[in-house]
Design an enzyme around this catalytic site. Structure first.
Site, PDB file in Angstrom:
ATOM      1  N   TYR A   1      37.365  34.270  50.907  1.00 30.52           N
ATOM      2  CA  TYR A   1      36.951  34.651  49.858  1.00 30.52           C
ATOM      3  C   TYR A   1      35.556  34.587  49.773  1.00 30.52           C
ATOM      4  CZ  TYR A   1      36.168  35.907  44.911  1.00 30.52           C
ATOM      5  OH  TYR A   1      35.722  36.411  43.679  1.00 30.52           O
TER       6      TYR A   1
ATOM      7  N   GLY B   1      41.169  42.348  34.066  1.00 30.87           N
ATOM      8  CA  GLY B   1      40.289  41.378  34.161  1.00 30.87           C
ATOM      9  C   GLY B   1      38.782  42.059  33.716  1.00 30.87           C
TER      10      GLY B   1
ATOM     11  N   SER C   1      29.771  36.695  43.679  1.00 29.75           N
ATOM     12  CA  SER C   1      30.245  35.463  43.307  1.00 29.75           C
ATOM     13  C   SER C   1      29.123  34.413  43.805  1.00 29.75           C
ATOM     14  CB  SER C   1      31.651  35.017  43.848  1.00 29.75           C
ATOM     15  OG  SER C   1      31.974  33.580  43.342  1.00 29.75           O
TER      16      SER C   1
ATOM     17  N   GLY D   1      38.736  48.623  40.282  1.00 29.91           N
ATOM     18  CA  GLY D   1      39.457  47.426  39.640  1.00 29.91           C
ATOM     19  C   GLY D   1      39.509  47.524  38.332  1.00 29.91           C
ATOM     20  N   ALA D   2      39.726  48.524  37.677  1.00 23.83           N
ATOM     21  CA  ALA D   2      39.333  48.807  36.205  1.00 23.83           C
ATOM     22  C   ALA D   2      40.715  48.390  35.293  1.00 23.83           C
ATOM     23  CB  ALA D   2      38.746  50.187  35.753  1.00 23.83           C
TER      24      ALA D   2
ATOM     25  N   GLY E   1      36.897  44.097  35.086  1.00 17.21           N
ATOM     26  CA  GLY E   1      36.905  45.585  35.271  1.00 17.21           C
ATOM     27  C   GLY E   1      37.274  46.351  33.945  1.00 17.21           C
TER      28      GLY E   1
END
Length: 298
Positions: A179, A28, A153, A24-25, A30
């Site tokens: 989530y 955000g 989280s 996920g780079a 990442g």
């Protein structure tokens, strides 16, 4: 003072010149993590879903003074076939892997399923890092000292693990509730992974990055996207979210601990469900089935 942990050659831990793979780079946390690590001289593999956005992320990292080698890997982490293919691609390069950062995440406000017929939030947030870590684990072991850092989280505190209904087929589906369930799964996965890695020179940690202004939730449409957009300006910057990730990648002392949950660079006590080691072991077995991994012990 205890000396900094050393690699097999006797050198103290430093991220400069070491190999880091970040999922996920392209945006955000990442991307912020990648840019911070590039500035510290790490060699980076950016695992992204979209080629154009991945190339843009590479360009930003290349522009960072002191950046090491930079490579792009492409995969949709909702697909187990693509996860297996990208892991094989990395392994075929015969490169060491010193740090795996499981950062990619998604939240779907309406229930959908992936090509593997797994609920989408569960697939991306938990099954994907579980499978990718499994596939790259032999290389991490060969490269020790090494680390697996998983972005969880504080929402894990309200999560629950229902082993008979991980994908919310029987219970009413609520996107943010699911989530939180998957973030609890991240914490439990990390604890069980740490137990299985004990004594190998590879450590595992999870963390809370804060409530961050990222693209999370932007995959949704209609009024749900409008509502999400309305609250996003209240969140912290991706750079603040990346701070604890970068700390866990770079700090020498982190190698001396294992299986911890972190926030603001401090080891924190996770919620009660996040400390349930029996459930962590049971979730591991259920996750192997979801990821189509042969049964393992230890």
């Amino acid at each position: 003072m205890r000396p900094a942990p050393a690699d097999r050659g006797g050198s103290p831990w430093t991220i400069q010149g070491r190999n880091v793979l970040i999922t996920g780079a392209s945006s955000g946390v990442g991307l912020a993590t990648a840019r911070a690590l590039a500035a510290r001289g790490a060699n980076l593999w950016l695992l992204c879903r979209d080629a154009q956005r991945g190339e843009a992320a590479l360009d930003l990292c290349r522009a960072t003074p002191g950046a090491g080698r930079l490579e792009l890997l492409l995969a949709d982490l909702s697909s187990q076939e693509e996860i297996r293919a990208v892991a094989a691609e990395f392994l075929a390069r015969n490169e060491p892997l010193h740090v795996l950062v499981n950062n990619a995440a998604a939240v779907f406000f309406e229930r959908t399923q992936t090509v593997d017929e797994i609920e989408s939030t569960l697939a991306v947030n938990h099954v994907a890092p579980f499978l990718l870590t499994h596939l790259l684990r032999p290389r991490l072991l060969e490269s020790a000292p090494a680390r697996v850092i998983t972005v969880a989280s504080a929402g894990h505190r309200t999560g629950r693990i229902r082993l008979d209904d991980l994908g919310c087929q029987s219970h009413a589906y609520q996107g943010l509730v699911q989530y939180s369930h998957t973030k609890l799964a991240n914490v439990l996965f990390t604890r069980e992974l740490a137990r299985r890695l004990e004594g190998t020179g590879v450590v595992a940690h999870s963390l809370h990055p804060g409530v961050i202004r990222t693209g999370l939730g932007m995959n949704n449409t209609g009024w749900l996207r409008v509502a999400w957009n309305a609250v996003r300006p209240l969140f912290s910057s991706p750079e603040k979210g990346a701070d604890t990730v970068v700390f866990l990648v770079c700090d020498a002392g982190v190698q001396e601990t294992n299986g911890a949950y972190w926030a603001r660079r401090k080891s924190k006590r996770p919620g009660a469900r996040g400390r349930d080691d029996e459930m962590a072991a049971r979730l591991w077995k259920a996750s192997e089935a979801l990821a189509r991994i042969p049964d393992s012990t230890g």
